[in-house]
Design a protein around this motif. Sequence first.
Motif, PDB file in Angstrom:
ATOM      1  N   LEU A  68      21.173  10.140  79.870  1.00 42.90           N
ATOM      2  CA  LEU A  68      22.443  10.087  80.574  1.00 42.90           C
ATOM      3  C   LEU A  68      23.486   9.423  79.689  1.00 42.90           C
ATOM      4  CD1 LEU A  68      22.384   7.355  83.390  1.00 42.90           C
ATOM      5  CD2 LEU A  68      21.126   7.221  81.267  1.00 42.90           C
ATOM      6  N   PRO A  69      24.782   9.576  79.993  1.00 46.55           N
ATOM      7  CA  PRO A  69      25.830   9.038  79.119  1.00 46.55           C
ATOM      8  C   PRO A  69      25.827   7.515  79.060  1.00 46.55           C
ATOM      9  CG  PRO A  69      26.696  10.754  80.542  1.00 46.55           C
ATOM     10  CD  PRO A  69      25.331  10.428  81.059  1.00 46.55           C
ATOM     11  N   VAL A  70      26.099   6.986  77.865  1.00 43.84           N
ATOM     12  CA  VAL A  70      26.222   5.547  77.653  1.00 43.84           C
ATOM     13  C   VAL A  70      27.419   5.282  76.750  1.00 43.84           C
ATOM     14  CG1 VAL A  70      23.756   5.100  77.961  1.00 43.84           C
ATOM     15  CG2 VAL A  70      24.652   5.588  75.675  1.00 43.84           C
ATOM     16  N   ALA A  71      27.953   4.071  76.852  1.00 47.04           N
ATOM     17  CA  ALA A  71      29.095   3.680  76.017  1.00 47.04           C
ATOM     18  C   ALA A  71      29.147   2.168  75.926  1.00 47.04           C
ATOM     19  CB  ALA A  71      30.404   4.222  76.599  1.00 47.04           C
ATOM     20  N   ALA A  72      29.905   1.678  74.965  1.00 44.84           N
ATOM     21  CA  ALA A  72      30.127   0.243  74.836  1.00 44.84           C
ATOM     22  C   ALA A  72      31.053  -0.227  75.959  1.00 44.84           C
ATOM     23  CB  ALA A  72      30.747  -0.075  73.482  1.00 44.84           C
ATOM     24  N   PRO A  73      30.851  -1.440  76.473  1.00 42.81           N
ATOM     25  CA  PRO A  73      31.711  -1.937  77.543  1.00 42.81           C
ATOM     26  C   PRO A  73      33.199  -1.903  77.193  1.00 42.81           C
ATOM     27  CG  PRO A  73      29.812  -3.366  77.264  1.00 42.81           C
ATOM     28  CD  PRO A  73      29.775  -2.388  76.134  1.00 42.81           C
ATOM     29  N   ALA A  74      33.540  -2.199  75.934  1.00 38.44           N
ATOM     30  CA  ALA A  74      34.949  -2.209  75.536  1.00 38.44           C
ATOM     31  C   ALA A  74      35.565  -0.824  75.664  1.00 38.44           C
ATOM     32  CB  ALA A  74      35.082  -2.725  74.104  1.00 38.44           C
ATOM     33  N   THR A  88      33.403   9.689  87.509  1.00 40.14           N
ATOM     34  CA  THR A  88      32.747  10.943  87.873  1.00 40.14           C
ATOM     35  C   THR A  88      32.396  11.704  86.597  1.00 40.14           C
ATOM     36  OG1 THR A  88      34.754  12.299  87.929  1.00 40.14           O
ATOM     37  CG2 THR A  88      34.200  11.061  89.933  1.00 40.14           C
ATOM     38  N   PRO A  89      31.473  12.665  86.664  1.00 41.58           N
ATOM     39  CA  PRO A  89      31.159  13.465  85.472  1.00 41.58           C
ATOM     40  C   PRO A  89      32.379  14.162  84.895  1.00 41.58           C
ATOM     41  CG  PRO A  89      29.441  13.746  87.107  1.00 41.58           C
ATOM     42  CD  PRO A  89      30.531  12.949  87.772  1.00 41.58           C
ATOM     43  N   ALA A  90      33.330  14.564  85.737  1.00 46.52           N
ATOM     44  CA  ALA A  90      34.518  15.266  85.248  1.00 46.52           C
ATOM     45  C   ALA A  90      35.349  14.398  84.312  1.00 46.52           C
ATOM     46  CB  ALA A  90      35.360  15.739  86.427  1.00 46.52           C
ATOM     47  N   ASP A  91      35.302  13.073  84.497  1.00 49.61           N
ATOM     48  CA  ASP A  91      36.069  12.175  83.624  1.00 49.61           C
ATOM     49  C   ASP A  91      35.630  12.302  82.170  1.00 49.61           C
ATOM     50  OD1 ASP A  91      37.494  11.189  85.789  1.00 49.61           O
ATOM     51  OD2 ASP A  91      36.065   9.576  86.160  1.00 49.61           O
ATOM     52  N   LEU A  92      34.373  12.672  81.942  1.00 44.27           N
ATOM     53  CA  LEU A  92      33.867  12.771  80.572  1.00 44.27           C
ATOM     54  C   LEU A  92      34.373  14.014  79.847  1.00 44.27           C
ATOM     55  CD1 LEU A  92      30.243  11.485  81.119  1.00 44.27           C
ATOM     56  CD2 LEU A  92      31.949  10.471  79.608  1.00 44.27           C
ATOM     57  N   LEU A 104      32.990   3.820  69.494  1.00 38.65           N
ATOM     58  CA  LEU A 104      33.676   5.004  68.991  1.00 38.65           C
ATOM     59  C   LEU A 104      33.673   6.160  69.983  1.00 38.65           C
ATOM     60  CD1 LEU A 104      32.491   5.107  65.269  1.00 38.65           C
ATOM     61  CD2 LEU A 104      34.587   4.167  66.213  1.00 38.65           C
ATOM     62  N   GLY A 105      32.799   6.121  70.972  1.00 41.89           N
ATOM     63  CA  GLY A 105      32.758   7.209  71.934  1.00 41.89           C
ATOM     64  C   GLY A 105      31.556   7.086  72.860  1.00 41.89           C
ATOM     65  N   PHE A 106      31.411   8.103  73.721  1.00 43.15           N
ATOM     66  CA  PHE A 106      30.283   8.173  74.645  1.00 43.15           C
ATOM     67  C   PHE A 106      29.166   8.991  73.995  1.00 43.15           C
ATOM     68  CE2 PHE A 106      33.861   7.237  77.293  1.00 43.15           C
ATOM     69  CZ  PHE A 106      33.371   6.496  78.362  1.00 43.15           C
ATOM     70  N   ALA A 107      27.932   8.535  74.126  1.00 42.59           N
ATOM     71  CA  ALA A 107      26.775   9.266  73.627  1.00 42.59           C
ATOM     72  C   ALA A 107      25.854   9.581  74.788  1.00 42.59           C
ATOM     73  CB  ALA A 107      26.024   8.445  72.573  1.00 42.59           C
ATOM     74  N   PRO A 162      27.781   4.363  82.747  1.00 44.82           N
ATOM     75  CA  PRO A 162      28.800   4.341  83.802  1.00 44.82           C
ATOM     76  C   PRO A 162      28.444   5.188  85.022  1.00 44.82           C
ATOM     77  CG  PRO A 162      29.500   5.755  81.996  1.00 44.82           C
ATOM     78  CD  PRO A 162      28.242   5.081  81.547  1.00 44.82           C
ATOM     79  N   LEU A 163      27.539   6.152  84.857  1.00 42.45           N
ATOM     80  CA  LEU A 163      27.161   7.041  85.955  1.00 42.45           C
ATOM     81  C   LEU A 163      25.661   6.947  86.211  1.00 42.45           C
ATOM     82  CD1 LEU A 163      29.178  10.200  84.830  1.00 42.45           C
ATOM     83  CD2 LEU A 163      29.864   8.524  86.568  1.00 42.45           C
ATOM     84  N   ALA A 164      25.291   6.940  87.483  1.00 46.21           N
ATOM     85  CA  ALA A 164      23.871   6.906  87.827  1.00 46.21           C
ATOM     86  C   ALA A 164      23.211   8.264  87.622  1.00 46.21           C
ATOM     87  CB  ALA A 164      23.689   6.460  89.280  1.00 46.21           C
ATOM     88  N   GLY A 165      24.012   9.300  87.502  1.00 47.69           N
ATOM     89  CA  GLY A 165      23.454  10.636  87.308  1.00 47.69           C
ATOM     90  C   GLY A 165      24.583  11.621  87.078  1.00 47.69           C
ATOM     91  N   PRO A 166      24.237  12.867  86.773  1.00 49.12           N
ATOM     92  CA  PRO A 166      22.858  13.357  86.720  1.00 49.12           C
ATOM     93  C   PRO A 166      22.115  12.883  85.473  1.00 49.12           C
ATOM     94  CG  PRO A 166      24.348  15.061  85.987  1.00 49.12           C
ATOM     95  CD  PRO A 166      25.227  13.918  86.454  1.00 49.12           C
TER      96      PRO A 166
END
Length: 299
Positions: free
Chosen positions: A165-171, A180-184, A234-237, A256-260
């Motif tokens: 699932l997506p992960v990112a640095a807190p900053a 929401t998934p659409a934000d990505l 630098l971004g979301f992975a 940031p998202l519990a799923g999918p």
Amino acid sequence: MRPLPPLNALRAFEAAARLGSFSRAAEELGVTHGAVSRHVQTLEQFLGAALFRPQGRGRVPTERAAVYLAEVSAALDRLGSATERMREPATVRTVRVSIVATFAMRWLIPRLSAFQIAHPRVEIRLVTSTEAVEHLQDEFDVAIRRHAMHRPGYVSRHFLADPNLPVAAPALLARCPVATPADLLQAPLLHSDSKPNAWLEWFRAAGFSSRQLPTGGQRFENYFFALEAALRGLGFAVGALPLVADDLAAGRLVAPLAGPIFVSEGYHVLYPANRSNGTVMQFVDWLVAEGARVDTAPA
């Protein structure tokens, strides 16, 4: 002639990068801070590349140096083990493991001390490779890959789930909130050649069609680089939870998202079908038990 750098320079670099401090490396090696610095400079000149970059009041390894560190650490470990075998040639047993570098660095190596404590006379020799096992030319006792494997005379066994699932640095999340998934779809995404379809699989799991998917974002050769870039904001992975669990627990990364959550085949271990090598099976059994013990649910 192999283009080998000076051993003292390698030892100084490995200690400084592993400990995160030239001063602590100097203490461990029994030399001065200046000696460590000179050895690192010698290695940088030999390689033609910087090994450290400033961070706060200290210095941390560059992305390329972090990958080099894993190889150097493994090489020094092998050298030390070989020396021990020369001293006591009949007492050390070796298990040769073919493994993908990112999994070795982010999952197996942090746990290997537990196996070594339980089996102090067994040396686990890691050889990194992404090649399919049916085409491997190098000799190996055990192979670990992120899918089932097929090779005559061997058994492939699942030992670790691989939810993503997506992960990112807190900053980054503070600057680019995701609810929401659409934000990505509009967020900076990180890709890797070793997992080229990760975002495609995740967005499909989120219900988006291929035509809706973003095409931009930074691309890295290795998945390890993409995760390091995520840690640096630098971004979301797309984070494979077994490989980012420690970062999530420490708050270095956030999901940031519990799923999918999409799940791949998971990690498998390949070993000889006849089970004649008791040392190999000690490692395989430990690996399966460790995989069952690990909680791969998102925090």
